[in-house]
Write an enzyme that holds these catalytic residues in place. Structure first.
Site, short mmCIF file in Angstrom:
data_model
loop_
_atom_site.label_atom_id
_atom_site.label_comp_id
_atom_site.label_asym_id
_atom_site.label_seq_id
_atom_site.Cartn_x
_atom_site.Cartn_y
_atom_site.Cartn_z
N GLY A 12 7.64 -4.90 2.13
CA GLY A 12 7.87 -4.70 0.78
C GLY A 12 8.92 -3.50 0.61
O GLY A 12 8.88 -2.61 0.06
N ASN A 76 2.88 -2.41 2.97
CA ASN A 76 3.07 -1.75 1.75
C ASN A 76 2.99 -2.84 0.65
O ASN A 76 2.82 -2.59 -0.32
CB ASN A 76 4.25 -0.94 1.79
CG ASN A 76 4.82 -0.45 0.39
OD1 ASN A 76 4.58 0.36 -0.27
ND2 ASN A 76 6.04 -1.19 0.13
N SER A 128 -4.01 2.18 -3.53
CA SER A 128 -3.97 2.85 -4.83
C SER A 128 -5.28 3.62 -5.53
O SER A 128 -6.28 3.51 -4.92
CB SER A 128 -3.74 1.75 -5.84
OG SER A 128 -3.96 1.94 -7.14
N TYR A 141 -6.36 -6.36 -8.91
CA TYR A 141 -5.47 -5.39 -8.21
C TYR A 141 -6.66 -4.24 -7.83
O TYR A 141 -6.67 -4.11 -6.62
CB TYR A 141 -4.70 -4.63 -9.17
CG TYR A 141 -3.85 -3.62 -8.39
CD1 TYR A 141 -2.80 -4.06 -7.76
CD2 TYR A 141 -4.03 -2.22 -8.53
CE1 TYR A 141 -1.89 -2.96 -7.21
CE2 TYR A 141 -3.28 -1.38 -7.96
CZ TYR A 141 -2.06 -1.69 -7.39
OH TYR A 141 -1.45 -0.77 -6.61
N LYS A 145 -7.60 -3.59 -3.79
CA LYS A 145 -7.21 -2.44 -3.08
C LYS A 145 -8.65 -1.65 -2.53
O LYS A 145 -8.70 -0.95 -1.54
CB LYS A 145 -6.72 -1.22 -4.10
CG LYS A 145 -5.30 -1.58 -4.54
CD LYS A 145 -4.25 -2.01 -3.23
CE LYS A 145 -2.86 -1.89 -3.67
NZ LYS A 145 -2.15 -2.13 -2.61
N ILE A 174 2.76 7.16 -10.02
CA ILE A 174 4.36 7.60 -9.17
C ILE A 174 5.60 6.92 -9.95
O ILE A 174 5.45 5.92 -10.58
CB ILE A 174 4.06 6.93 -7.62
CG1 ILE A 174 3.05 7.06 -6.97
CG2 ILE A 174 5.47 7.12 -6.92
CD1 ILE A 174 2.68 8.56 -6.59
N1 NAP Z 1 4.22 2.65 -7.86
C1 NAP Z 1 3.09 3.13 -7.80
O1 NAP Z 1 2.95 4.08 -8.77
C2 NAP Z 1 1.95 2.70 -6.97
C3 NAP Z 1 0.72 3.16 -7.03
C4 NAP Z 1 -0.29 2.92 -6.16
C5 NAP Z 1 -0.22 2.03 -5.10
N2 NAP Z 1 1.17 1.35 -5.02
C6 NAP Z 1 1.18 0.29 -4.16
O2 NAP Z 1 2.53 0.66 -3.47
C7 NAP Z 1 3.13 -0.55 -2.77
C8 NAP Z 1 4.38 -0.86 -3.44
O3 NAP Z 1 4.47 -0.81 -4.74
P1 NAP Z 1 5.68 -0.62 -5.77
O4 NAP Z 1 5.08 0.32 -6.80
O5 NAP Z 1 7.02 -0.08 -4.75
O6 NAP Z 1 5.87 -1.99 -6.12
P2 NAP Z 1 7.45 -2.96 -6.29
O7 NAP Z 1 8.59 -2.22 -6.50
O8 NAP Z 1 6.66 -4.09 -7.07
O9 NAP Z 1 7.49 -3.48 -4.80
C9 NAP Z 1 6.63 -4.45 -4.02
C10 NAP Z 1 7.47 -4.99 -2.97
O10 NAP Z 1 6.53 -5.76 -2.40
C11 NAP Z 1 7.18 -6.98 -2.00
N3 NAP Z 1 6.43 -8.24 -1.80
C12 NAP Z 1 5.66 -8.56 -2.74
N4 NAP Z 1 4.96 -9.77 -2.74
C13 NAP Z 1 5.34 -9.95 -1.29
C14 NAP Z 1 4.98 -11.30 -0.30
N5 NAP Z 1 3.96 -11.97 -0.61
N6 NAP Z 1 5.38 -10.96 0.90
C15 NAP Z 1 6.48 -9.89 1.26
N7 NAP Z 1 6.58 -9.06 0.30
C16 NAP Z 1 6.13 -8.93 -0.85
C17 NAP Z 1 8.42 -7.00 -2.94
O11 NAP Z 1 9.33 -7.69 -2.73
P3 NAP Z 1 9.73 -9.28 -2.77
O12 NAP Z 1 9.20 -9.67 -4.29
O13 NAP Z 1 11.27 -9.62 -2.47
O14 NAP Z 1 8.85 -9.83 -1.89
C18 NAP Z 1 8.66 -5.59 -3.11
O15 NAP Z 1 9.53 -5.23 -2.08
C19 NAP Z 1 2.07 -1.75 -3.31
O16 NAP Z 1 1.20 -2.17 -2.50
C20 NAP Z 1 1.44 -1.06 -4.53
O17 NAP Z 1 0.20 -1.58 -4.89
C21 NAP Z 1 2.15 1.80 -5.89
#
Ligand code: NAP
Length: 235
Positions: A12, A76, A128, A141, A145, A174
């Site tokens: 990701g 990630n 998370s 979700y 987690k 975030i």
């Molecule tokens: N942003 C926040 O506030 C926040 C808070 C707590 C936790 N998190 C965690 O941080 C991580 C990243 O989240 P984000 O906020 O950056 O979300 P995001 O912008 O939606 O990014 C998610 C990434 O995961 C990839 N992905 C999804 N399904 C996949 C699969 N089956 N195989 C390979 N890649 C896959 C997506 O790319 P493709 O669609 O091209 O596959 C994308 O690059 C996640 O685990 C999320 O739960 C985020």
């Protein structure tokens, strides 16, 4: 350059938090391959679907061939299908668990031989705050987690003998990736902001610096830990 000479995979790593993590590890000297379903094979990017073991095996063997090994795995990639659990379509429940939980295990299984061989291998999973503070409407979700944090601790115990550490980072609110949806909602943000001791949302860099620390050789005595990066969120 605390990761000079190290090779890292960030799943990701093409968007959102993962992209900031990938840049941060590269700035610290690592050779980084960012992998996601939508990625093309460009050298520093590679296509992978973490729910598909063959696809994950292809990613790891390609990194091995091209870079001679693997030192750091940042698991990630993650998704969210919101909705009440009793009405959430079963395929959406399965999709969240397959990506956020089994997807991480798929990556660790494929990477473990190389990480063991590296001597000081590092795995960082992306949890998370909802893993330990579940909320209505984000059930699949939150459950994924919570289970991921237990998976992280079990893997830490199982891989410790080979010098591999496995830790999780648990971001709060975030201003990057899926967190932007929360910040864009006045209702959610107004509910959360009073609980943020830091008085602000976090940045991708706040999270990436924590990942960098856990990915570095210097964190060798920290294992099976879940590091909150949430500005002291208390609700
Ligand atoms: N942003 C926040 O506030 C926040 C808070 C707590 C936790 N998190 C965690 O941080 C991580 C990243 O989240 P984000 O906020 O950056 O979300 P995001 O912008 O939606 O990014 C998610 C990434 O995961 C990839 N992905 C999804 N399904 C996949 C699969 N089956 N195989 C390979 N890649 C896959 C997506 O790319 P493709 O669609 O091209 O596959 C994308 O690059 C996640 O685990 C999320 O739960 C985020």
């Amino acid at each position: 350059m605390i990761l000079k000479g190290k090779v890292a995979i960030v799943t990701g790593g093409t968007t959102g938090l993962g992209a900031v993590v990938a840049r941060t590890l590269a700035d610290a000297g690592a050779t980084v391959v960012s992998a996601a379903r939508g990625a093309s094979d460009t050298g520093d990017r590679f296509p992978v679907d973490v729910t598909d073991r063959d696809s994950v095996d292809a990613l790891v063997s390609t990194v091995h061939e091209r870079h001679g090994g693997l030192d750091v795995l940042v698991a990630n990639a993650g998704i969210n299908h919101p909705g009440p659990l009793v009405t959430l379509p079963p395929e959406q429940w399965n999709d969240v668990l397959a990506t956020n939980l089994t997807g991480v295990l798929n990556c660790v299984r494929a990477a473990a031989p190389l990480l063991r061989a590296a001597g000081e291998g590092r795995i960082v999973t992306m949890s998370s705050l909802l893993g330990r503070r579940p909320i209505a409407g984000a059930g699949a979700y939150s459950v994924s987690k919570a289970a991921l944090e237990t998976l992280t601790r079990v893997l830490a115990a199982e891989l410790a003998g080979d010098g591999v550490t496995v830790n999780a980072v648990a971001p709060g609110v975030i201003d990057e990736g899926m967190g932007r949806d929360i910040l864009a909602s006045d209702r959610l943000w107004n509910r959360l902001r009073g609980s943020l001791a830091a008085g602000r949302s976090g940045t991708g860099a706040d999270v990436a610096r924590a990942v960098l620390f856990l990915a570095a050789p210097e964190s060798s005595y920290i294992n099976g830990h879940v590091l909150n990066v949430d500005g002291g969120l208390n609700f």
